[in-house]
Write an enzyme that holds these catalytic residues in place. Sequence first.
Site: not given
Length: 209
Positions: A104, A108, A203, A200
Amino acid sequence: MSNVHHITHPLIQHKLTLMRQKDRSTSGFRRLLGEISMLMAYEVTREMPTQLIDIETPLEPMKSPVIDGKKTVFVSIMRAGDGFLDGMLSIVPGARVGHVGLYRDPNTLQAVEYYFKMPQGMDEREAIVLDPMLATGNSAIAAVTRLKATNPKSIRFVCLLAAPEGLAKFVAAHPDVPVYTAAIDRGLNEHGYIVPGLGDAGDRIFGTK
């Protein structure tokens, strides 16, 4: 959104609560995700095609149904989707595995592809796309769009958590693809993360943060 299946089984919800806790260890998080993926596989594969084979019981021959696992492909959206694979494959060990590599863009929030590899003969296969988080929806939409170019027989999308924004966006882009999720959380924060969420997923699965 009739094509969205919210899986509320108590065991899944219990394990998801344990995963959300910020002090959950990497090994504990990974183990719980594997357990949840096995439980979710039960729901996701409910309508999988079967075929009759000839077997012999201790008493007599018969025809009995088996899942056509060789016609199933689990498609992992890297890297967090790999955390779903072990549990799913333990339920459907004959399945093939495909990978879509996406990251990602931090500015943006759009998905950028860097890897794509699928088994041969996708036109004969049922595809089940795996990604723990459906946040903005951009990665999921990009992965399924790319996957559709291989012309699989069917596509299903499986996630652990979904944000309403991403869910609505995905359903609008791919109304023909059923979504299976264990939770629909409140929304997204300014960084595009699901809240309250669980952080996340990549992670936490791989211990990289």
